[in-house]
Design a protein around this motif. Structure first.
Motif, PDB file in Angstrom:
ATOM      1  N   THR A  93      44.660  46.968  45.715  1.00  0.00           N
ATOM      2  CA  THR A  93      43.918  48.224  45.456  1.00  0.00           C
ATOM      3  C   THR A  93      44.239  49.949  44.989  1.00  0.00           C
ATOM      4  O   THR A  93      43.975  50.604  43.988  1.00  0.00           O
ATOM      5  CB  THR A  93      42.910  48.442  46.696  1.00  0.00           C
ATOM      6  N   ILE A  94      45.192  50.049  45.945  1.00  0.00           N
ATOM      7  CA  ILE A  94      45.747  51.358  45.995  1.00  0.00           C
ATOM      8  C   ILE A  94      46.843  51.150  44.529  1.00  0.00           C
ATOM      9  O   ILE A  94      46.723  52.948  43.879  1.00  0.00           O
ATOM     10  CB  ILE A  94      47.422  52.071  46.508  1.00  0.00           C
ATOM     11  N   ASN A  95      47.494  50.151  43.768  1.00  0.00           N
ATOM     12  CA  ASN A  95      47.680  50.549  42.776  1.00  0.00           C
ATOM     13  C   ASN A  95      46.523  50.495  41.525  1.00  0.00           C
ATOM     14  O   ASN A  95      46.764  51.188  40.914  1.00  0.00           O
ATOM     15  CB  ASN A  95      48.611  48.912  42.354  1.00  0.00           C
ATOM     16  N   ARG A  96      45.822  49.662  41.853  1.00  0.00           N
ATOM     17  CA  ARG A  96      44.749  50.263  40.707  1.00  0.00           C
ATOM     18  C   ARG A  96      43.908  51.485  40.251  1.00  0.00           C
ATOM     19  O   ARG A  96      43.451  51.979  39.850  1.00  0.00           O
ATOM     20  CB  ARG A  96      43.938  49.583  40.969  1.00  0.00           C
ATOM     21  N   ILE A  97      44.027  52.033  41.982  1.00  0.00           N
ATOM     22  CA  ILE A  97      43.951  53.621  41.916  1.00  0.00           C
ATOM     23  C   ILE A  97      44.384  54.206  41.269  1.00  0.00           C
ATOM     24  O   ILE A  97      44.298  55.318  40.222  1.00  0.00           O
ATOM     25  CB  ILE A  97      43.254  54.412  43.007  1.00  0.00           C
ATOM     26  N   GLU A  98      45.496  54.054  42.161  1.00  0.00           N
ATOM     27  CA  GLU A  98      46.070  55.259  41.115  1.00  0.00           C
ATOM     28  C   GLU A  98      46.484  54.766  38.912  1.00  0.00           C
ATOM     29  O   GLU A  98      47.052  55.682  38.235  1.00  0.00           O
ATOM     30  CB  GLU A  98      48.335  54.863  41.770  1.00  0.00           C
ATOM     31  N   ARG A  99      46.830  53.317  38.783  1.00  0.00           N
ATOM     32  CA  ARG A  99      46.788  53.607  37.610  1.00  0.00           C
ATOM     33  C   ARG A  99      45.508  53.823  36.799  1.00  0.00           C
ATOM     34  O   ARG A  99      45.096  54.058  35.624  1.00  0.00           O
ATOM     35  CB  ARG A  99      47.222  52.494  37.035  1.00  0.00           C
ATOM     36  N   GLY A 100      44.656  54.034  37.087  1.00  0.00           N
ATOM     37  CA  GLY A 100      42.832  54.704  36.882  1.00  0.00           C
ATOM     38  C   GLY A 100      42.224  53.091  36.599  1.00  0.00           C
ATOM     39  O   GLY A 100      41.264  53.098  35.881  1.00  0.00           O
ATOM     40  N   HIS A 101      42.434  52.399  37.416  1.00  0.00           N
ATOM     41  CA  HIS A 101      41.275  51.254  36.742  1.00  0.00           C
ATOM     42  C   HIS A 101      41.236  50.501  37.894  1.00  0.00           C
ATOM     43  O   HIS A 101      40.223  49.382  37.765  1.00  0.00           O
ATOM     44  CB  HIS A 101      42.940  49.447  36.514  1.00  0.00           C
ATOM     45  N   HIS A 102      40.865  51.324  38.793  1.00  0.00           N
ATOM     46  CA  HIS A 102      39.290  51.342  39.706  1.00  0.00           C
ATOM     47  C   HIS A 102      39.042  52.331  40.619  1.00  0.00           C
ATOM     48  O   HIS A 102      39.613  53.622  40.963  1.00  0.00           O
ATOM     49  CB  HIS A 102      40.689  50.610  40.724  1.00  0.00           C
ATOM     50  N   TYR A 103      37.806  52.651  40.522  1.00  0.00           N
ATOM     51  CA  TYR A 103      37.386  53.721  40.959  1.00  0.00           C
ATOM     52  C   TYR A 103      37.124  53.591  42.393  1.00  0.00           C
ATOM     53  O   TYR A 103      36.132  53.009  42.893  1.00  0.00           O
ATOM     54  CB  TYR A 103      35.868  54.383  40.040  1.00  0.00           C
ATOM     55  N   PRO A 104      37.442  54.287  43.584  1.00  0.00           N
ATOM     56  CA  PRO A 104      37.338  54.178  44.755  1.00  0.00           C
ATOM     57  C   PRO A 104      36.038  54.648  45.427  1.00  0.00           C
ATOM     58  O   PRO A 104      35.293  55.511  44.419  1.00  0.00           O
ATOM     59  CB  PRO A 104      38.087  54.683  45.588  1.00  0.00           C
ATOM     60  N   THR A 105      35.877  53.905  45.627  1.00  0.00           N
ATOM     61  CA  THR A 105      34.075  54.341  46.902  1.00  0.00           C
ATOM     62  C   THR A 105      34.389  55.542  48.480  1.00  0.00           C
ATOM     63  O   THR A 105      36.047  55.360  47.877  1.00  0.00           O
ATOM     64  CB  THR A 105      33.771  53.243  47.461  1.00  0.00           C
ATOM     65  N   LEU A 106      33.489  56.214  48.401  1.00  0.00           N
ATOM     66  CA  LEU A 106      34.314  57.306  49.345  1.00  0.00           C
ATOM     67  C   LEU A 106      34.169  56.854  50.861  1.00  0.00           C
ATOM     68  O   LEU A 106      35.208  57.517  51.355  1.00  0.00           O
ATOM     69  CB  LEU A 106      32.477  58.246  49.493  1.00  0.00           C
ATOM     70  N   PRO A 107      33.747  55.682  51.207  1.00  0.00           N
ATOM     71  CA  PRO A 107      34.675  54.840  52.602  1.00  0.00           C
ATOM     72  C   PRO A 107      36.479  54.859  51.824  1.00  0.00           C
ATOM     73  O   PRO A 107      37.020  55.166  52.699  1.00  0.00           O
ATOM     74  CB  PRO A 107      34.434  54.131  52.536  1.00  0.00           C
ATOM     75  N   VAL A 108      36.601  54.255  50.393  1.00  0.00           N
ATOM     76  CA  VAL A 108      38.412  54.188  50.413  1.00  0.00           C
ATOM     77  C   VAL A 108      38.549  55.461  50.278  1.00  0.00           C
ATOM     78  O   VAL A 108      39.686  55.104  50.451  1.00  0.00           O
ATOM     79  CB  VAL A 108      37.362  52.989  49.387  1.00  0.00           C
ATOM     80  N   LEU A 109      38.307  56.319  49.223  1.00  0.00           N
ATOM     81  CA  LEU A 109      38.829  57.357  49.226  1.00  0.00           C
ATOM     82  C   LEU A 109      39.141  58.042  50.425  1.00  0.00           C
ATOM     83  O   LEU A 109      40.251  58.750  50.502  1.00  0.00           O
ATOM     84  CB  LEU A 109      37.627  58.089  48.913  1.00  0.00           C
ATOM     85  N   PHE A 110      37.959  58.219  51.089  1.00  0.00           N
ATOM     86  CA  PHE A 110      38.789  59.435  52.439  1.00  0.00           C
ATOM     87  C   PHE A 110      39.412  58.660  53.887  1.00  0.00           C
ATOM     88  O   PHE A 110      40.387  59.039  54.432  1.00  0.00           O
ATOM     89  CB  PHE A 110      36.169  59.039  53.821  1.00  0.00           C
ATOM     90  N   ALA A 111      39.661  56.362  53.481  1.00  0.00           N
ATOM     91  CA  ALA A 111      40.100  56.013  54.444  1.00  0.00           C
ATOM     92  C   ALA A 111      41.609  56.603  53.743  1.00  0.00           C
ATOM     93  O   ALA A 111      42.772  56.743  54.603  1.00  0.00           O
ATOM     94  CB  ALA A 111      39.839  54.400  54.435  1.00  0.00           C
TER      95      ALA A 111
END
Length: 88
Positions: A39-57
């Motif tokens: 999930t971190i990898n996908r967020i950093e590559r722009g392939h996944h938009y994190p939800t607010l709870p994930v962003l806060f975590a």
């Protein structure tokens, strides 16, 4: 001021920039945030938009305010602080 259309790109870039400045691996952040490393990898590559709870975590795992992910100037400050060995 950040253009609202740029926010997703800033989030992707800022998570990686802050993580790397703190010398943390994706696995370190994932473990601390309670999420999968992929999930971190996908967020950093722009392939996944994190939800607010994930962003806060992720923010908690990186020891930054979540708002830092939304402002390039705040990201730059967090990166400089991390490189200088300063913490909140």
């Amino acid at each position: 001021m950040t253009n609202l259309l740029q926010l997703p790109n800033i989030v992707f870039w800022s998570v990686k920039a802050i993580r790397e400045a703190k010398n943390l691996t994706q696995q370190d952040v994932a473990d601390a945030a309670g999420i999968d490393r992929k999930t971190i990898n996908r967020i950093e590559r722009g392939h996944h938009y994190p939800t607010l709870p994930v962003l806060f975590a992720i923010a908690i795992a990186l020891d930054v305010d979540a708002i830092s992910f939304l402002n390039e100037d705040l990201v730059a400050i967090e990166v400089m602080d991390a490189k200088n060995g300063e913490s909140k």
